[in-house]
Design a protein around this motif. Structure first.
Motif, PDB file in Angstrom:
ATOM      1  N   SER A 114      23.705  89.859  41.361  1.00 27.20           N
ATOM      2  CA  SER A 114      24.828  89.117  40.794  1.00 27.20           C
ATOM      3  C   SER A 114      24.371  88.352  39.564  1.00 27.20           C
ATOM      4  O   SER A 114      25.089  88.278  38.556  1.00 27.20           O
ATOM      5  N   LEU A 115      23.160  87.780  39.615  1.00 23.68           N
ATOM      6  CA  LEU A 115      22.616  87.062  38.462  1.00 23.68           C
ATOM      7  C   LEU A 115      22.076  88.019  37.405  1.00 23.68           C
ATOM      8  O   LEU A 115      22.193  87.765  36.204  1.00 23.68           O
ATOM      9  N   ILE A 166      30.582  90.316  42.186  1.00 22.92           N
ATOM     10  CA  ILE A 166      30.808  88.919  42.548  1.00 22.92           C
ATOM     11  C   ILE A 166      31.339  88.099  41.386  1.00 22.92           C
ATOM     12  O   ILE A 166      32.288  87.329  41.530  1.00 22.92           O
ATOM     13  N   PHE A 167      30.739  88.247  40.179  1.00 20.60           N
ATOM     14  CA  PHE A 167      31.168  87.473  39.019  1.00 20.60           C
ATOM     15  C   PHE A 167      32.203  88.278  38.231  1.00 20.60           C
ATOM     16  O   PHE A 167      31.884  89.313  37.650  1.00 20.60           O
ATOM     17  N   ARG A 168      33.427  87.787  38.208  1.00 20.17           N
ATOM     18  CA  ARG A 168      34.517  88.487  37.551  1.00 20.17           C
ATOM     19  C   ARG A 168      34.861  87.794  36.233  1.00 20.17           C
ATOM     20  O   ARG A 168      34.779  86.571  36.124  1.00 20.17           O
ATOM     21  N   SER A 169      35.280  88.577  35.263  1.00 23.06           N
ATOM     22  CA  SER A 169      35.583  88.023  33.944  1.00 23.06           C
ATOM     23  C   SER A 169      36.735  87.026  33.996  1.00 23.06           C
ATOM     24  O   SER A 169      36.760  86.057  33.232  1.00 23.06           O
ATOM     25  N   GLN A 170      37.685  87.230  34.900  1.00 19.05           N
ATOM     26  CA  GLN A 170      38.827  86.315  34.972  1.00 19.05           C
ATOM     27  C   GLN A 170      38.458  84.952  35.531  1.00 19.05           C
ATOM     28  O   GLN A 170      39.259  84.014  35.475  1.00 19.05           O
ATOM     29  N   PRO A 230      34.301  81.349  42.236  1.00 21.11           N
ATOM     30  CA  PRO A 230      34.220  82.246  43.405  1.00 21.11           C
ATOM     31  C   PRO A 230      32.868  82.957  43.500  1.00 21.11           C
ATOM     32  O   PRO A 230      32.298  83.065  44.597  1.00 21.11           O
ATOM     33  N   GLY A 231      32.380  83.442  42.365  1.00 21.39           N
ATOM     34  CA  GLY A 231      31.097  84.136  42.376  1.00 21.39           C
ATOM     35  C   GLY A 231      29.941  83.221  42.738  1.00 21.39           C
ATOM     36  O   GLY A 231      29.037  83.593  43.493  1.00 21.39           O
TER      37      GLY A 231
END
Length: 355
Positions: free
Chosen positions: A167-168, A296-300, A307-308
């Motif tokens: 995720s990172l 996990i990390f979403r642009s929105q 959340p992410g």
């Protein structure tokens, strides 16, 4: 244009992830066949951290390769992205051929050892004295080994560790650029130092783990450090350089637990046949963790990615709890074995779990 370059600079990390998952199970198996129970963490960490160095410098090298041009302005090789594949692909082929001659075999088959050296290498790592030579398990035996409930715990640990790491890995530059406000070029450059810090600290912690024969304390400490780093990233919004320090902690805490978890699973398995199965299953599940981490990390959710961030923090805390509980179970089993109530852990006399 920037979106296109970001995709190109990130692609080597994706390619490296695929290569690592295809090579890693066998590499871990070979490493653990040469070293004793409390010698593996530092060796596995050293091997794994080479991939972290690649993750740190991959985007920078890709950018440098993309600047290559030939003298003919009409040549198709003036498209810089082609050189990323040409150079990195050529290096991979060369190293792959060299590995045929330099890669060490198992101690039983290593031709570069004398008979005396081979005997010492085998004796120092052998736990089960009834097994004189390595025998390949049958398909039925392999499935039987996979029924061990402890393997589910190891896979859960590794799934969480890989999800947190990737995720990172996938979105560190996005965090630096959109979340912390650095421009595009500085975000690419500032993505490397946290990984170099993670390499140094992870190697030190792995050495401590082997030196003082401790496993769960190191794994849980690194998990807590990773969670603290993410909390700093999430809530110290007024100080970008403090947030950047949080990225150092987050990267170290998550990356350090990858080799530590692999060593942890191998250390609880005395039989070489089962070590190979454990390594393969753990890393297969880890590949699924990489897929999970990439979503996990979403642009929105920019710029804070709440959340992410909380998904990753929650997984790290779960990892810490699971590791602690499993280690307390192993500690109890060791005590029962010392008292003669459980004389043959894992079916091998004299074996003790690494806690």
């Amino acid at each position: 244009l920037r979106s296109r370059w970001y995709g190109l600079l990130s692609f080597p990390s994706l390619k490296h992830t695929t290569n690592k998952f295809s090579v890693l199970p066998g590499a871990i198996f070979v490493i653990t066949s040469w070293y004793k129970q409390y010698e593996t963490a530092s060796r596995v960490s050293l091997f794994y951290m080479s991939s972290v160095v690649a993750s740190a410098f991959g985007p920078i090298l890709a950018y440098v390769f993309s600047l290559i041009r030939v003298s003919d302005s009409d040549s198709k090789y003036n498209s810089g992205w082609r050189w990323i594949f040409i150079i990195e692909g050529a290096v991979t082929v060369i190293v792959g051929v060299a590995a045929l001659f330099f890669l060490a075999d198992f101690p039983e088959k290593a031709k570069w050892l004398t008979e005396r050296e081979r005997h010492i290498a085998i004796r120092r790592v052998r736990v089960d004295e009834s097994k004189k030579v390595y025998t390949h398990p049958t398909l039925k035996e392999t499935f039987s080994m996979m029924k061990d409930w402890k393997l589910i715990v190891y896979c859960l640990q590794y799934f969480i560790a890989t999800s947190s790491v990737y995720s990172l890995t996938y979105f560190k530059s996005i965090i630096l650029q959109k979340g912390l406000g650095f421009d595009y070029t500085k975000a690419q450059l500032l993505a490397a130092p946290p990984y170099l810090f993670a390499v140094v600290m992870s190697l030190i912690m792995a050495w401590i783990s082997d030196k003082y024969r401790i496993r769960w304390q190191i794994l849980c400490l690194q998990g807590v450090i990773g969670a603290i780093g993410l909390l700093i990233l999430l809530y110290v919004t007024s100080e970008p350089y403090v947030q950047y320090f949080g990225l150092f902690l987050a990267v170290f805490g998550t990356q350090g637990n990858i080799p530590g978890t692999l060593a942890y699973g191998q250390n609880q398995t005395p039989r070489p046949e089962k070590k190979g199965v454990v390594s393969a299953v753990m890393i297969t599940i880890g590949a699924a963790g990489g897929v999970c981490g990439s979503t996990i990390f979403r642009s929105q959710d920019a710029p804070r990615y709440i959340p992410g961030m909380w998904s990753t923090i929650g997984m790290i805390l779960l990892y810490t709890v699971v590791t602690f509980c499993m280690s307390m179970y192993f500690k109890k089993q060791n005590r029962l074995a010392d008292e003669g109530k459980r004389p043959a852990l894992e079916g091998v006399e004299g074996f003790r779990y690494a806690v």
